[in-house]
Design a protein around this motif. Structure first.
Motif, mmCIF file in Angstrom:
data_model
loop_
_atom_site.group_PDB
_atom_site.id
_atom_site.type_symbol
_atom_site.label_atom_id
_atom_site.label_comp_id
_atom_site.label_asym_id
_atom_site.label_seq_id
_atom_site.Cartn_x
_atom_site.Cartn_y
_atom_site.Cartn_z
ATOM 1 N N THR A 20 -29.848 13.306 -4.718
ATOM 2 C CA THR A 20 -28.960 14.297 -4.112
ATOM 3 C C THR A 20 -29.303 14.529 -2.639
ATOM 4 O O THR A 20 -28.918 15.545 -2.067
ATOM 5 C CB THR A 20 -29.020 15.630 -4.883
ATOM 6 O OG1 THR A 20 -30.378 16.084 -4.913
ATOM 7 C CG2 THR A 20 -28.488 15.484 -6.293
ATOM 8 N N ARG A 21 -30.015 13.574 -2.052
ATOM 9 C CA ARG A 21 -30.363 13.701 -0.634
ATOM 10 C C ARG A 21 -29.100 13.639 0.225
ATOM 11 O O ARG A 21 -28.151 12.923 -0.101
ATOM 12 C CB ARG A 21 -31.306 12.570 -0.201
ATOM 13 C CG ARG A 21 -32.658 12.626 -0.827
ATOM 14 C CD ARG A 21 -33.615 11.600 -0.247
ATOM 15 N NE ARG A 21 -32.954 10.460 0.374
ATOM 16 C CZ ARG A 21 -33.327 9.211 0.226
ATOM 17 N NH1 ARG A 21 -34.373 8.914 -0.516
ATOM 18 N NH2 ARG A 21 -32.686 8.234 0.822
ATOM 19 N N ASN A 22 -29.120 14.377 1.321
ATOM 20 C CA ASN A 22 -27.976 14.383 2.229
ATOM 21 C C ASN A 22 -27.735 13.029 2.879
ATOM 22 O O ASN A 22 -26.615 12.727 3.283
ATOM 23 C CB ASN A 22 -28.155 15.449 3.311
ATOM 24 C CG ASN A 22 -28.021 16.849 2.755
ATOM 25 O OD1 ASN A 22 -27.361 17.050 1.738
ATOM 26 N ND2 ASN A 22 -28.643 17.803 3.389
ATOM 27 N N ASN A 23 -28.784 12.211 3.000
ATOM 28 C CA ASN A 23 -28.627 10.917 3.657
ATOM 29 C C ASN A 23 -28.490 9.753 2.670
ATOM 30 O O ASN A 23 -28.733 8.612 3.035
ATOM 31 C CB ASN A 23 -29.797 10.661 4.611
ATOM 32 C CG ASN A 23 -31.129 10.555 3.893
ATOM 33 O OD1 ASN A 23 -31.238 10.868 2.710
ATOM 34 N ND2 ASN A 23 -32.150 10.116 4.606
ATOM 35 N N GLY A 71 -23.523 8.388 -1.112
ATOM 36 C CA GLY A 71 -23.279 9.721 -1.646
ATOM 37 C C GLY A 71 -24.217 10.011 -2.804
ATOM 38 O O GLY A 71 -25.089 9.205 -3.145
ATOM 39 N N HIS A 72 -24.050 11.159 -3.424
ATOM 40 C CA HIS A 72 -24.925 11.552 -4.527
ATOM 41 C C HIS A 72 -24.649 10.702 -5.765
ATOM 42 O O HIS A 72 -23.509 10.371 -6.050
ATOM 43 C CB HIS A 72 -24.716 13.022 -4.871
ATOM 44 C CG HIS A 72 -25.141 13.943 -3.772
ATOM 45 N ND1 HIS A 72 -24.957 15.294 -3.834
ATOM 46 C CD2 HIS A 72 -25.759 13.722 -2.582
ATOM 47 C CE1 HIS A 72 -25.431 15.860 -2.741
ATOM 48 N NE2 HIS A 72 -25.910 14.911 -1.954
ATOM 49 N N ASN A 82 -19.597 9.383 4.298
ATOM 50 C CA ASN A 82 -18.535 10.289 4.737
ATOM 51 C C ASN A 82 -17.159 9.792 4.297
ATOM 52 O O ASN A 82 -16.297 10.589 3.909
ATOM 53 C CB ASN A 82 -18.560 10.454 6.257
ATOM 54 C CG ASN A 82 -19.703 11.330 6.714
ATOM 55 O OD1 ASN A 82 -20.349 12.005 5.917
ATOM 56 N ND2 ASN A 82 -19.969 11.306 8.007
#
Length: 178
Positions: free
Chosen positions: A29-32, A36-37, A113
């Protein structure tokens, strides 16, 4: 090509192998996160899982384990490696960003994104994503001498499973270290 592949997940070794095998795999679940998750796996090649463990864990003074399972790519996989139609769909979304003026060109947008945009717009019905990167160990093989066109081989291939219910085939077993 088989739609069921062997998949490897690299995890930090916290002396909890029984827990990993019982509760694994584990969601990123890392933002990077690149796609995506989701539940990240290396497709078929354990060497990529090993290299990831060395660079992400050993280089930080931590140990790692590698879990293995089977993943069914026939269950709604957004295949950015082997499906031209999915590449076209992906490029259409990038063109929407460009024509709307949100970006100048594709170099200004990131893969997660674009996927998040597709999810928000309800045009991402997929349960997994498969994609490759052009890594330093990838090789460019030219079709002819003195040509610019080439094929990329030995790309690292990752699978991000979003919905594990129908995609992940159990058991999930720790195979490294022995």
């Amino acid at each position: 090509m088989s739609s069921i592949v062997t998949a490897y997940q690299t995890l930090e070794d916290r002396d909890n192998i029984d827990e990993i095998e019982f509760e694994g795999p584990f969601k990123c679940t890392r933002n990077n996160a690149w796609l995506g998750h989701g539940y990240y796996f290396w497709d078929t090649n354990i060497d990529w899982a090993m290299a990831w463990g060395k660079s992400c864990y050993l280089n930080k003074g931590k140990k790692f384990v590698i879990g293995r399972c089977q993943v069914n790519l026939s269950k709604d996989c957004f295949d950015l490696l082997g499906c031209v139609a999915h590449w076209q769909e992906f490029l259409e979304v990038i063109n929407v960003f460009i024509t709307s003026g949100k970006i100048k060109d594709s170099s200004q947008q990131t893969v997660p994104n674009i996927i998040m945009f597709m999810k928000r717009k309800g045009i991402f019905p997929y349960k997994s994503i498969r994609a490759a990167d052009f890594h330093k160990n990838s090789i460019q093989l030219y079709f002819k001498e003195d040509q610019k066109e080439y094929m990329v081989v030995n790309q690292r291939v990752q699978i991000c499973v979003i919905d594990i219910k129908e995609v992940l085939l159990h058991p999930f077993s720790v195979i490294y270290p022995d």
